[in-house]
Design a protein around this motif. Structure first.
Motif, short mmCIF file in Angstrom:
data_model
loop_
_atom_site.label_atom_id
_atom_site.label_comp_id
_atom_site.label_asym_id
_atom_site.label_seq_id
_atom_site.Cartn_x
_atom_site.Cartn_y
_atom_site.Cartn_z
N PHE A 133 0.88 -1.09 -0.04
CA PHE A 133 -0.03 -0.12 -0.17
C PHE A 133 0.81 1.23 -0.16
O PHE A 133 1.63 1.26 0.73
CB PHE A 133 -1.05 -0.07 1.31
CG PHE A 133 -1.67 1.04 1.28
CD1 PHE A 133 -2.82 1.48 0.30
CD2 PHE A 133 -1.52 2.25 2.12
CE1 PHE A 133 -3.71 2.66 0.39
CE2 PHE A 133 -2.13 3.33 2.21
CZ PHE A 133 -3.38 3.46 1.44
N GLU A 134 0.57 2.06 -0.98
CA GLU A 134 1.36 3.32 -0.98
C GLU A 134 0.56 4.59 -0.92
O GLU A 134 -0.45 4.54 -1.65
CB GLU A 134 1.99 3.51 -2.36
CG GLU A 134 2.85 4.54 -2.43
CD GLU A 134 4.07 4.71 -3.45
OE1 GLU A 134 4.35 3.53 -4.27
OE2 GLU A 134 4.80 5.57 -3.74
N THR A 135 0.95 5.53 -0.13
CA THR A 135 -0.10 6.88 -0.08
C THR A 135 0.83 8.02 0.30
O THR A 135 2.05 7.72 0.39
CB THR A 135 -0.86 6.55 0.94
OG1 THR A 135 -1.78 7.67 1.05
CG2 THR A 135 -0.34 6.49 2.45
N THR B 18 5.20 3.75 2.38
CA THR B 18 4.61 2.53 1.36
C THR B 18 4.81 1.60 2.69
O THR B 18 5.61 1.60 3.54
CB THR B 18 5.66 2.15 0.44
OG1 THR B 18 6.10 3.36 -0.23
CG2 THR B 18 5.50 0.87 -0.21
N LEU B 19 3.54 0.66 2.52
CA LEU B 19 3.52 -0.21 3.66
C LEU B 19 3.49 -1.67 2.98
O LEU B 19 2.71 -1.91 1.89
CB LEU B 19 2.17 -0.26 4.36
CG LEU B 19 2.15 0.83 5.23
CD1 LEU B 19 0.59 1.02 5.68
CD2 LEU B 19 2.85 0.36 6.67
N SER B 20 4.37 -2.54 3.28
CA SER B 20 4.65 -4.05 2.57
C SER B 20 4.27 -5.07 3.73
O SER B 20 5.02 -4.84 5.03
CB SER B 20 5.89 -4.29 2.13
OG SER B 20 6.16 -3.12 1.15
N PRO B 21 3.42 -5.97 3.61
CA PRO B 21 3.24 -6.89 4.62
C PRO B 21 4.35 -7.81 4.54
O PRO B 21 4.89 -8.16 3.51
CB PRO B 21 2.03 -7.74 4.17
CG PRO B 21 1.85 -7.42 2.82
CD PRO B 21 2.48 -5.93 2.62
N ILE B 22 4.84 -8.51 5.67
CA ILE B 22 5.86 -9.68 5.99
C ILE B 22 5.07 -10.88 6.17
O ILE B 22 4.51 -10.90 7.13
CB ILE B 22 6.81 -9.22 6.84
CG1 ILE B 22 7.20 -7.70 6.77
CG2 ILE B 22 8.07 -10.12 6.69
CD1 ILE B 22 8.08 -7.51 8.16
#
Ligand SMILES: Nc1ncnc2c1ncn2[C@@H]1O[C@H](COP(=O)(O)OP(=O)(O)O)[C@@H](O)[C@H]1O
Ligand SMILES: [Mg+2]
Lengths: 397, 120, 140
Positions: A209-211, A228-232
């Motif tokens: 997710f980018e915002t 930017t959010l990236s799941p692990i």
């Protein structure tokens, strides 16, 4: 003074002498088929060929074989012939096969309306390009350490790791944030809306997710951030947490300025100002002048006058295919601006049509002086610098 | 108030320095002060250093041109030195008539210009 | 002088000669922010100085407003400035746009000169209703 005393009959060969002193540029003449007609020290330095080796050979020897085979050279010459100039950047080849990155300007030489050859101005940009790339690389590395925030959150959004970049961006120390919820960096209204939770859920669902939005520093001040959010996930796909990368977007502006500077340099290249003698500058105007180029040319010249404290500037317009009234007007404005700074101008290479255009403008020529050839212009310039200040300023009030 | 106007005496010449963001009244005040000083000291030359001006609009340009004319009537010559590149091209585009003012790149060359015989 | 910020429009009231200095320094800062060349910056500030002075000289009580808008288009940045007053207005706009025309005792170059200094220029005026001049300068 060696220059003033020299008597050289051929105008081009005189130009040649001057050009011989230019080592940063290659300025050579080609015939209408692209065969090398003239050579000089700068060209030799750049490409390692001597005059004997290169005169009479096609200009395509400087191009990488695959480019030469693709008809690139002919195409460039055609563009130059049809449009009055062809500017390009690319790899060029030295005698020993090594390549360098060069900017090249091709301008046709007209006699009675037919193209009889071309002037080719090249400059080695390799070093500068490498410096720029190196600078860019170093900058980005630094950025990664201090200007980006790269942190880890657990699956519920609690901060699990902190970085120097994050400290710099948000002013918190590691102890102040570890174990706290990520919403502490959000604006109050966003916290109430549950924005942080929604963003995390979206990242988990979408894989990323980018915002952009407002975020809050420790002191309460806000900055516009790209996040930017990236799941692990573990090997079974179970969500472990998130990596969050945030950046202050004020940085973007600096990037844009870098691009702007590079564009400026390219423009500047096509109008090199050459110092031929102490306090004397020559501006060889080559090719067609559109309004943007003309404005750049004036800015560049005036700045150079200020920097070098040049007393005389020679505007050599023999390389301009056509001077319409707009260009003539522009040149005269440049001359007047130079005069206001305290610098005398000498025009050189004025053709009959140009003279007509200038006179038809009805412009007061004032202190403007003009000479047929560059040699005569240079002689006059030397007189002005060597003589009294009164000669520099014939209108005495 | 004329104390705060930097007018320097250099032999038979005076030098005045204009700098910063100037109010119209200040510019006119300097004009008066310099004219009086030229008359009082019977200076033969005036150097107007504008290298510290980052803009010169039509008002300031006109005052400078007027100052040059008045000083000439008092029997002294003027030279303007240090017009910034961007200011020079702006003045030309603006269309301010400046053909009667003498200019030099810097104070040193301006002084050399003032030292020369008038020729007339 | 007051400065209000609403979105990207900044407004500065002009009440007298001292405000010329504020207009100049504001325009200089905006020009630098937009990344204009030094020449473009100098031309913009000079034009702004001319137009602000016209308000001080010719508008009622020397009052008016200067509004700045930050422009962005195709990766270029610009500065647009509107100079507006509710003063007496101008009867013949074509006439005042000619070099040397003045009803004061000045050079009559403020309006025509400003037009030459900037990338965009427009003037709108009506007798009794005031005058609005808009200029814009772009980065290259
Ligand atoms: N804001 C204004 N309101 C009314 N009249 C104006 C205004 N601005 C300019 N004018 C008129 O236009 C004329 C020309 O203006 P300008 O070109 O700036 O030259 P100058 O200020 O030297 O007269 C002025 O003399 C004035 O009559
Ligand atoms: Mg005016």
């Amino acid at each position: 003074m060696g220059y003033a005393g020299a008597v050289v009959s051929d105008e081009l060969s005189y130009y040649q002498q001057m050009i011989d002193n230019i080592t940063e540029y290659e300025v050579i003449r080609l015939d209408d088929n692209g065969i090398v007609q003239s050579w000089h020290a700068g060209a030799e330095r750049l490409t390692q060929y001597t005059a004997e080796e290169i005169i009479g050979r096609p200009v395509s020897v400087f191009y990488p074989p695959e480019e030469a085979a693709s008809g690139r050279v002919e195409q460039d010459l055609r563009i130059a012939r049809d449009t009055g100039r062809c500017e390009s950047e690319g790899w060029r080849v030295r005698k020993d096969g090594s390549q360098f990155w060069a900017s090249t300007l091709l301008t046709p030489i007209h006699v009675h309306g037919t193209v009889v050859g071309y002037v080719k101005v090249s400059r080695d940009l390799t070093e500068r390009r490498e410096q720029q790339l190196a600078a860019l690389g170093a900058e980005q590395m630094l950025e990664a350490i201090t200007d980006y925030e790269v942190i880890r959150l657990d699956r519920d959004g609690y901060v699990r790791s902190w970085s120097p970049g994050a400290s710099r961006l948000k002013q918190y120390t590691e102890e102040e944030v570890l174990g706290h919820h990520v919403s502490m960096f959000y604006a109050e209204e966003d916290v109430r809306d549950g924005l942080a939770e929604r963003e995390l859920a979206t990242a988990a669902r979408e894989g990323r997710f980018e915002t952009e939005g407002w975020r809050v520093r420790k002191d309460g001040s806000r900055f516009w951030a790209n996040v930017t959010l990236s799941p692990i996930r573990d090997s079974t796909g179970e969500l472990l947490g998130y990596v969050k990368v945030a950046r202050d977007l004020s940085e973007r502006r600096e990037q844009e300025q870098l691009v702007q500077r590079q564009r400026d340099e390219i423009l500047e290249l096509s109008t090199p100002v050459i110092q031929v003698w102490d306090k004397i500058l020559v501006l060889p105007v080559i090719g067609t002048l559109d309004s943007l180029r003309a404005a750049r040319l004036t800015d560049g010249l005036l700045e150079r006058i200020a920097r070098d404290q040049a007393e005389v500037v020679i505007l050599d317009i023999s390389g301009v295919p056509a001077i319409d009234t707009d260009v003539a007007q522009h040149l005269l404005k440049t001359v007047e601006a130079a005069r206001l700074m305290g610098t005398a101008s000498v025009l050189s290479g004025v053709r009959p049509e140009t003279a007509q255009a200038i006179v038809h403008l009805g412009i007061e020529l004032g202190t403007l002086r003009s000479r047929n050839s560059l040699r005569d212009a240079l002689q006059l310039a030397l007189q002005i610098v060597g003589g009294t200040a009164a000669e520099r300023e014939p209108v005495d009030v | 108030m004329s104390d705060d106007i930097p007018i320097l005496r250099l032999g038979p010449n005076l030098m005045v320095t204009l700098q910063g963001n100037l109010e119209d009244t200040t510019v006119e005040h300097i004009e008066r002060a310099v004219t009086h000083e030229v008359a009082r000291t019977r200076a033969t030359g005036l150097l107007i250093d504008v290298s510290g001006l980052s803009i010169v609009d039509s008002f300031v340009a006109r005052v400078i041109a007027r100052l040059v004319a008045m000083v000439r009537l008092l029997g002294a010559r003027s030279t303007i030195v240090g017009i910034q590149p961007a200011v020079a091209i702006t003045l030309v585009e603006l269309g301010v008539p400046m053909s009667h003012v003498r200019t030099a790149l810097n104070a040193e060359q301006g002084m050399a210009l003032l030292r020369e015989p008038t020729g007339r | 002088m007051t400065v209000l910020a609403e979105d990207a429009v900044l407004t500065m009231t002009i009440n007298g000669e001292a405000d010329l200095l504020h207009v100049r320094s504001m325009l200089r800062a905006e020009a630098q922010r937009a990344g204009l060349t030094l020449t473009a910056e100098t031309k913009l500030v000079t034009a702004g100085s001319e137009l602000a002075r016209n308000i001080v000289r010719y508008s009622t009580h020397g009052q008016g407003v200067a509004s700045v808008e930050r422009l962005h288009r195709n990766g270029r940045h610009g500065v647009r400035v509107e100079f507006r007053d509710d003063g007496p207005g101008i009867a013949d706009v074509e006439q005042v746009m000619r070099d040397g025309y003045t009803t004061g005792d000045s050079l009559g170059l403020g309006l025509p000169g400003s037009r030459r200094l900037v990338d965009e220029f427009s003037i709108d005026s009506a007798v009794g209703r005031g005058t609005t001049v808009v200029i814009a300068q772009w980065s290259r």
